[in-house]
Design a protein around this motif. Structure first.
Motif, PDB file in Angstrom:
ATOM      1  N   LYS A   1      50.269  42.420  64.119  1.00  0.00           N
ATOM      2  CA  LYS A   1      49.943  43.751  63.606  1.00  0.00           C
ATOM      3  C   LYS A   1      50.673  44.037  62.290  1.00  0.00           C
ATOM      4  CE  LYS A   1      47.781  44.749  67.509  1.00  0.00           C
ATOM      5  NZ  LYS A   1      46.316  44.852  67.602  1.00  0.00           N
ATOM      6  N   ILE A   2      50.118  44.997  61.579  1.00  0.00           N
ATOM      7  CA  ILE A   2      50.801  45.595  60.447  1.00  0.00           C
ATOM      8  C   ILE A   2      51.427  46.888  60.945  1.00  0.00           C
ATOM      9  CG2 ILE A   2      50.598  46.440  58.070  1.00  0.00           C
ATOM     10  CD1 ILE A   2      49.740  43.483  58.516  1.00  0.00           C
ATOM     11  N   ALA A   3      52.741  47.052  60.777  1.00  0.00           N
ATOM     12  CA  ALA A   3      53.424  48.280  61.187  1.00  0.00           C
ATOM     13  C   ALA A   3      53.604  49.157  59.956  1.00  0.00           C
ATOM     14  CB  ALA A   3      54.770  47.958  61.825  1.00  0.00           C
ATOM     15  N   TYR A   4      52.985  50.322  59.995  1.00  0.00           N
ATOM     16  CA  TYR A   4      52.988  51.238  58.860  1.00  0.00           C
ATOM     17  C   TYR A   4      53.957  52.382  59.148  1.00  0.00           C
ATOM     18  CZ  TYR A   4      50.984  54.367  55.284  1.00  0.00           C
ATOM     19  OH  TYR A   4      50.798  55.207  54.212  1.00  0.00           O
ATOM     20  N   PHE A   5      55.062  52.432  58.408  1.00  0.00           N
ATOM     21  CA  PHE A   5      56.111  53.420  58.625  1.00  0.00           C
ATOM     22  C   PHE A   5      56.030  54.505  57.562  1.00  0.00           C
ATOM     23  CE2 PHE A   5      57.718  50.215  61.342  1.00  0.00           C
ATOM     24  CZ  PHE A   5      58.799  50.693  62.066  1.00  0.00           C
ATOM     25  N   SER A   6      56.010  55.759  57.985  1.00  0.00           N
ATOM     26  CA  SER A   6      55.982  56.868  57.038  1.00  0.00           C
ATOM     27  C   SER A   6      56.751  58.052  57.627  1.00  0.00           C
ATOM     28  CB  SER A   6      54.540  57.288  56.732  1.00  0.00           C
ATOM     29  OG  SER A   6      54.501  58.285  55.734  1.00  0.00           O
ATOM     30  N   MET A   7      57.577  58.690  56.805  1.00  0.00           N
ATOM     31  CA  MET A   7      58.363  59.843  57.250  1.00  0.00           C
ATOM     32  C   MET A   7      57.448  60.989  57.678  1.00  0.00           C
ATOM     33  SD  MET A   7      61.652  60.516  57.420  1.00  0.00           S
ATOM     34  CE  MET A   7      62.910  61.796  57.373  1.00  0.00           C
ATOM     35  N   GLU A   8      56.273  61.061  57.094  1.00  0.00           N
ATOM     36  CA  GLU A   8      55.308  62.095  57.464  1.00  0.00           C
ATOM     37  C   GLU A   8      53.915  61.497  57.531  1.00  0.00           C
ATOM     38  OE1 GLU A   8      54.132  64.895  54.293  1.00  0.00           O
ATOM     39  OE2 GLU A   8      55.941  64.265  53.227  1.00  0.00           O
ATOM     40  N   ILE A   9      53.143  61.972  58.486  1.00  0.00           N
ATOM     41  CA  ILE A   9      51.753  61.535  58.641  1.00  0.00           C
ATOM     42  C   ILE A   9      50.900  62.767  58.922  1.00  0.00           C
ATOM     43  CG2 ILE A   9      50.120  60.233  60.065  1.00  0.00           C
ATOM     44  CD1 ILE A   9      52.242  58.105  60.460  1.00  0.00           C
ATOM     45  N   GLY A  10      49.879  62.977  58.104  1.00  0.00           N
ATOM     46  CA  GLY A  10      48.979  64.110  58.272  1.00  0.00           C
ATOM     47  C   GLY A  10      47.621  63.669  58.772  1.00  0.00           C
TER      48      GLY A  10
END
Length: 571
Positions: free
Chosen positions: A14-23
């Motif tokens: 998998k690709i793990a997509y990390f973001s402090m915020e997700i809308g």
């Protein structure tokens, strides 16, 4: 039906997509603006394209904030309380991180982004509000961008270190870790730890950390050309919060000697680094010389950001557009009157909504300009009013303007801009109608980006990294009137897809003379081109609307963006 993470979700790399915020939707208020909405659009396109993606963020029980505005335009911030259990569920597995010497427990809520095409992306919302934790630690996942540096660095430990650990516990096999901005850069330190532990090596001064192996695993997207936007923490704070988790002498080499710079940490431990527009890639390269920084221009999720009237129009004339936005090149085949009717329907929805919130009595026929985005000072929300007397002479009775946006609770300059807009509205009463739409969110954004006639964007060059709101406008045939910065350098064809404000962008640092130059050009084009074209040459206007869709929406979408990430960064 309660959805759980199953072997089907964790099978394969998998690709793990990390973001402090997700809308993703307004009911999940875990975003503040463009960065979070981009993350949500990225995940939606990942689901549409059936990409092997999993996303990680924090839960934020009290959201960013709910905005209220008093009669003088003063912003009031209220908690955006919500109940995650009504929308998602927790997974039973937990992990821990060490903060200030304490064991902090982390559990994940999971929400599945599902595509009509069959793809599905699990989004993990990390939560420390657990009985095992102290009151202080339980509050770490309360607010997005709340508190001080101490609160922020703890949140970033939970996101980066906790996120990697929970993925491993849940059984995900991760091929690449994509850091959407530097907030998640502590994940690189946890990866270094795991590589060491896999070898059963003892950590001492002679241990050689495998930086190259981690670099192969990591992708980093930087979003801000503004120096203050790069998180920096003192090493005293680092020692107090993280302790002996990772040797400080090694961190100095990776993240800087004076401060722990999260952007530097991500740069030094990622093989693939990109800015979010061609110009932004150049500016980032100038900010961080010695690093190879490419560019992958942002996009927006076409289906999410196309209003209902245009969805119906595109379904009729361009079947398949939602999953193949490149088909927008066929927009020119749509009859002009159908384009205008679809726009008029969207405009009526917006104007009726605005009129329901105030007594301005805006009308459906007047040229309507929209300005809606985060209220930061560099975005120059009040540029339109730099010369009130001239603006009156040009536009009295000919334009109406709709503003929306939140200022960060600690940004006094941004808050002052909102107050200024209210003052200008009062001063221009009876001449130019000016509305401010309260509590800007995805629902109101959809109304504004589709319902105005012109989308105004005038930040100080070159401080606009991308500017995705203008892409949303283009999906609805709304014409951009913007400084040549961010995406608009690539999307702008003068008099065809919209208009520029000011000269070509040659700066890599701001120009102190930009305000006067840009104001003059804004007024000149408004008076000599935009207002006359809108009222006197409807055929020309609709032709430009078609160009905005066929040349801008066609390219500036997250389907195209994600395919570039796949071929240039993930594979």
């Amino acid at each position: 039906m309660k959805m759980l993470i199953t072997e089907e979700h964790t099978n394969g790399s998998k690709i793990a997509y990390f973001s402090m915020e997700i809308g993703l939707r307004d009911e999940i208020p875990t975003f503040s603006g463009g960065l979070g909405i981009l993350a949500g659009d990225t995940i939606k396109s990942g689901a549409d394209l059936n990409l092997p993606l999993v996303a990680v963020t924090l839960i934020y029980h009290k959201g960013y904030f709910k905005q209220d505005i008093d009669d003088q335009g003063r912003q009031i911030e209220l908690p955006a309380q919500w109940e995650p259990s009504e929308i998602m569920h927790t997974v039973p597995e937990k992990t821990t991180v060490i903060i200030e010497g304490r064991t902090v427990y982390i559990q994940a809520w999971v929400y599945f982004v599902k595509s009509p095409k069959g793809g599905e992306v699990p989004v993990l919302f990390l939560d420390t509000n657990l009985q095992e934790n102290s009151e202080e630690d339980r509050s770490l996942t309360d607010y997005l961008y709340g508190g001080d540096d101490n609160y922020r660095i703890k949140q970033e430990v939970v996101l980066g270190i906790g996120g990697v650990k929970i993925l491993k516990i849940l059984g995900f096999q991760i091929k690449k870790y994509h850091m959407n901005e530097g907030h998640a850069a502590f994940l690189t330190l946890e990866l270094l730890h795991q590589l060491k532990n896999n070898l059963n090596d003892v950590w001492d001064e002679s241990y050689i950390w495998d930086f190259e192996a981690v670099k192969e695993l990591c992708v980093f997207t930087t979003h801000t050309p503004v120096e203050a936007g790069h998180d920096k923490f003192s090493y005293d704070l680092y020692r107090n919060v993280i302790g002996d988790y990772f040797p400080e002498n090694v961190i100095h080499d990776l993240a800087g000697n004076d401060h722990l710079n999260m952007t530097l940490l991500a740069l030094n431990l990622s093989n693939d680094v990109n800015g979010v527009a061609k110009k932004h890639g150049e500016v980032s390269q100038n900010m961080f010389p010695g690093y190879k920084i490419n560019s992958i221009t942002n996009g927006v999720h076409s289906y999410t950001w196309t209003c209902d009237s245009f969805k119906k129009l595109f379904d009729k004339h361009i079947p398949g557009w939602a999953n193949e936005p490149e088909l927008f090149v066929r927009t020119d085949l749509i009859p002009p009157d159908e384009i205008w009717n679809a726009h008029s329907e969207a405009k009526k929805i917006l104007i009726d909504y605005v009129n329901s919130t105030n007594n301005l009595k805006m009308d459906h026929e007047t040229l309507t300009i929209g300005f809606a985005r985060r209220f930061a000072t560099y975005k120059r929300a009040s540029l339109l009013f730099n010369d009130i007397e001239r603006l009156e002479g040009i536009a009295s009775g000919k334009i109406q303007v709709i503003f929306a946006g939140k200022a960060h609770p600690k940004d006094e300059g941004g808050k002052k801009l909102i107050e200024d807009i209210f003052a200008y509205s009062e001063n221009l009463k009876g001449k130019i109608k000016i509305a401010f739409v309260n509590n800007y969110n995805m629902e109101t954004a959809m109304k504004i980006v589709s319902g105005v006639d012109v989308w105004l964007n005038n930040p100080i060059r070159p401080l606009e990294a991308s500017g995705t709101s203008g892409m949303k406008a283009a999906h609805n045939g709304v014409l951009n009137f913007s400084v040549l910065d961010g995406w608009w350098i690539e999307g702008h064809i003068e008099g065809d897809t919209g208009w520029s404000i000011g000269p070509e962008s040659t700066e890599t640092v701001p120009d102190d003379n930009a305000n006067k130059i840009d104001t003059d050009d804004l007024y000149n084009k408004l008076e000599q081109i935009i207002i006359p074209t809108f009222y006197q040459n409807r055929d020309k206007w609709v032709k430009m609307m078609k160009s905005a869709i066929g040349k801008n929406a066609y390219f500036f979408n997250t389907h195209r963006m994600m395919l570039r990430y796949v071929t240039e960064a993930y594979i």
